[in-house]
Design an enzyme around this catalytic site. Structure first.
Site, short mmCIF file in Angstrom:
data_model
loop_
_atom_site.label_atom_id
_atom_site.label_comp_id
_atom_site.label_asym_id
_atom_site.label_seq_id
_atom_site.Cartn_x
_atom_site.Cartn_y
_atom_site.Cartn_z
N GLU A 1 0.87 -1.26 -0.03
CA GLU A 1 -0.02 0.04 0.03
C GLU A 1 0.93 1.14 0.09
O GLU A 1 1.49 1.68 0.92
CB GLU A 1 -1.06 0.13 1.31
CG GLU A 1 -1.84 1.17 1.20
CD GLU A 1 -2.47 1.50 2.43
OE1 GLU A 1 -3.51 2.35 2.76
OE2 GLU A 1 -2.47 0.58 3.18
N CYS B 1 -1.77 9.23 4.48
CA CYS B 1 -1.26 8.95 3.10
C CYS B 1 -2.26 9.18 1.91
O CYS B 1 -1.88 9.38 0.94
CB CYS B 1 -0.73 7.41 3.09
SG CYS B 1 -1.76 6.07 3.54
#
Length: 775
Positions: free
Chosen positions: A731, A765
């Site tokens: 990820e 993020c």
């Protein structure tokens, strides 16, 4: 006919003094009399002009059309062209189950110039609706309407449309507009003719000018978590307004908004009243389950502080929002689930306040204004006041502009002081207000609709409210198999205090991040040795460990959040949410792993038994980030463990303390030490070695794009002795956009962008990094 005598109160039918048992019969008598009088004056649901609007006529007949129409009303101010208006009308009003009126149905299917004609027609209809509820665009333009009200025997409270400002500049502008109201109104209304019933109550003169304020309009940084900081900033913003009100003799009423702002509003009201002497009032909501306690608290404060204040008792206008929001957050609903419960609470609160109405000018206590269109609620308050021996002008009755004109007229004719809640402002911020009013008063449970539009029998309309919880309401709250762990509600003082105490006591474990290549070899070797036995344990056994771990986290959630706040600098809400997400990973994976790993038949051929099943692959290297130091680490780790893999956990160098605590919780819950290895260290040394190790079968990584791509490249190299191809789950961060389209609510878009870009202390993020605004 008068309902009160100033000396000996008596039953209107028998002449006897009103006692406890007579309140209900007196309520019925007063209510029936007022209902007959109001029905004799017309429809009563909205102002009579309102019914000239074809859209509203049709919406009252068709619930599906009404819902879609109100959705369109909410977005219409943002639409700039005829094409946009026609497109959105078509989108909303051609949904299955929606039947537009004939004149509208024809226009929706038309093209060319007829699009513009339809857009103009619908726009004018909605603007006409808005004009029924709004007194003007500002104080000056509203004056003719306010004079007309006054001369008709109705007082007013002026409210600025718009809520929840989203910038400092907007907050300053609201403050300026409130000050303008407070300067302009008393000077102008002083010239209005004398109306004794509107200018006095049982204790003497009351202000002619009356202004309602919303605290959310005076600060762009309201946060229940920062309770004291918010109070300080709001007090600073309000001080010049309240001092001007005191100097000009203007009554200021603090409006009540969403439940999240309730305690802030009450605390702010008390603080302001204790610091500044001004004609003060506060709205209180009976649809809140805390209504009785809220009333008792305010009464006790008034007595303790020696203040004489007013309360506008209302049912509440955010029921749909509160129930939906509570459901989304998995919080108990703060509002009563059924209308009868709200009505019963309203009557209890009105009784409590009426018992504390001051009898002398300097006496501490609470004056009461009944804010309702429900004649049962109005009649009950009148009956209770009569039992208390109060004169008829001790109570005030407040109603919304544009609604129940005939009911207002009946109350005025009976000699009661009636005040109209009169919003001023532009259409754009007024749409949310308009939609709430329409939804509130055209619902199937609306008293106005039942009493005037549907013509329900008086006995049913005036029946005492039933306050018990129905079986259907109980069933609606039944638990489901999986529910997200509820975040802390920092509007709750108890939760806020417990959380603050936990943070004060939080201790971050001291963890050295000096792992070596020797440590990598040791951890991988031990995890590899533990793998076969762990893989062969039943999924149920492994799932049970996750459930126990979730329970341990749940019992220590504030302490865990405190560690993250101290170690990673996370704000309160985000630290709490991080723990909740970790709990969710455990609970969710535990519930779904058993069917996922159970054998599945592939065919039913005679003599064959073909099945497919999944099992763990081996050692998993878990390389986690610092920005969600518990949730992401937990998600990757327990996913590996519950599916029969062993795990070597390498946390970010910045947050090894919370990672250590997570591993200790999993060990305590039953994960063997050999199965779960804790390996803190520098990423370039420990992380890189884990990625290249030939006994590591899986790599779970969350972090930067650069490091993620490097892991994918290195993991793709398969030495001859490795025996398997590594699987990599990466990820990685990226550039995320929010798209704001033509019909967006700009305030909501601003708040969403602000939260996405700058919430989580800049640590997310997936934060918004660019905004794309259409047209």
């Amino acid at each position: 006919m008068r309902f009160f005598q100033r000396s000996q109160p008596s039953h209107p039918l028998t002449g006897a003094r009103v006692g406890e048992r007579d309140v209900e019969s007196l309520t019925q008598f007063i209510g029936a009399d007022l209902l007959d009088l109001a029905r004799g004056k017309g429809r009563g649901l909205f102002s009579s002009r309102f019914w000239s609007d074809k859209l509203m006529e049709w919406s009252m007949r068709d619930a599906g059309f009404k819902t879609q129409l109100f959705r369109f009303v909410d977005v219409m101010p943002a639409l700039r062209t005829a094409e946009q208006i026609h497109g959105h009308l078509t989108e909303y009003l051609t949904q299955p189950g929606v039947t537009p009126p004939p004149f509208l149905k024809l226009g929706l299917s038309a093209g060319g110039l007829l699009k513009g004609t339809l857009a103009k027609t619908v726009t004018s209809q909605i603007e006409a609706m808005a004009e029924r509820f709004v007194a003007g665009t500002d104080a000056t333009s509203a004056l003719p309407t306010l004079r007309e009200l006054w001369e008709g025997g109705v007082a007013f409270s002026v409210d600025l449309l718009g809520e929840a400002c989203v910038s400092d500049a907007e907050a300053v502008e609201y403050q300026r507009r409130y000050l303008e109201l407070i300067e302009v109104l008393p000077r102008e209304v002083a010239a209005f003719g004398d109306r004794a019933v509107l200018q006095t109550d049982h204790l003497g003169a009351i202000p002619r000018a009356n202004v309602s304020i919303k605290i959310s309009s005076l600060s762009a940084r309201i946060s229940a978590a920062d309770f004291e900081g918010t109070l300080v900033s709001l007090t600073e913003a309000l001080t010049p307004i309240l001092r001007a009100a005191a100097a000009n003799g203007v009554f200021v009423n603090f409006d009540m908004e969403q439940h999240a702002l309730k305690d802030l509003t009450v605390a702010l009201f008390k603080r302001c009243c204790e610091a500044i002497e001004f004609p003060a009032g506060l709205a209180m909501q009976a649809y809140l389950k805390s209504g009785d306690a809220d009333a008792a608290d305010l009464i006790a404060w008034a007595k303790r502080s020696g203040r004489q204040v007013s309360v506008r008792l209302i049912k509440g206008a955010y029921w749909d929002y509160e129930t939906t929001h509570a459901g989304q957050m998995n919080w108990p609903s703060p509002v009563w689930e059924e209308k009868g419960q709200t009505d019963a609470c309203f009557e209890r609160m009105s009784e409590a306040f009426i018992a504390q109405v001051p009898r002398t000018k300097g006496e501490a206590g609470v004056k009461l204004a009944i804010g309702s269109h429900n004649l049962r609620s109005i009649a009950h308050a009148l009956a209770v006041a009569r039992r208390a021996g109060l004169p008829e002008n001790a109570l005030e009755f407040q109603m919304l502009r544009g609604m129940a004109d005939e009911l207002k007229a009946a109350m005025v004719e009976r000699g009661h002081r009636v005040r109209e809640y009169a919003p001023v402002g532009q259409m754009l911020p007024g749409m949310a207000y308009l939609v709430r009013r329409l939804l509130e008063n055209t619902s199937n449970e609306s008293w106005l609709r039942a009493g005037f539009s549907d013509g329900v029998d008086a006995a049913k309309l005036l029946a005492a409210p039933r306050g018990e919880v129905s079986q259907s309401a109980k069933m609606d709250s039944a638990p489901v198999v999986f529910r997200n762990e509820p975040w802390r509600d920092f509007a709750d003082a108890t939760q806020r205090g417990e959380f603050a105490a936990a943070i004060d006591q939080a201790v971050v474990p001291v963890v050295a991040t000096d792992g070596t290549l020797v440590d990598v070899e040791r951890c991988v070797t031990e995890a590899h040795a533990a793998f076969p036995a762990w893989r062969d344990r039943t999924p149920d056994d492994r799932a049970a460990i996750l459930v126990r771990a979730a329970g341990i986290m749940r019992s220590r959630r504030d302490a865990l959040a405190g560690v993250m706040i101290r170690e990673a600098g996370k704000p309160w809400q985000e630290a709490d949410a991080d723990v909740c997400e970790a709990i969710d990973f455990c609970e969710y994976y535990a519930r779904h792993v058993v069917p996922l790993l159970s054998p599945q038949k592939l065919s039913h051929l005679a003599g064959e038994n073909n099945e497919v099943w999944h099992e763990g692959r081996g050692v998993t290297a878990v390389i986690s980030p610092w920005n969600f130091p518990q949730a992401i680490l937990c998600g990757m780790t327990v996913a590996a463990l519950v599916t029969g893999n062993t795990a070597v956990v390498k946390p970010a160098e910045q947050t090894p303390g919370i990672a250590r605590l997570l591993c200790e919780i999993l060990w305590e819950a039953g994960a063997p030490r050999g199965v779960l290895q804790f390996l803190p260290g520098v990423g370039e040394i420990v992380g890189a070695a884990l990625v290249r190790h030939p006994r590591v079968a899986n790599i779970a990584f969350t972090g930067s794009k650069a490091v993620g791509l490097q892991i994918i490249r290195e993991a793709a190299v398969t030495p001859e002795a490795q025996g398997f191809v590594k699987r990599v789950i990466c990820e990685m961060g990226g550039k995320n956009a929010i798209i704001v389209d033509a019909s967006a609510d700009v305030d909501e878009a601003v708040l969403g962008v602000r939260q996405s870009a700058f919430g989580y202390a800049g640590q997310k993020c997936s934060a918004c990094s660019r905004v794309i605004v259409l047209e």
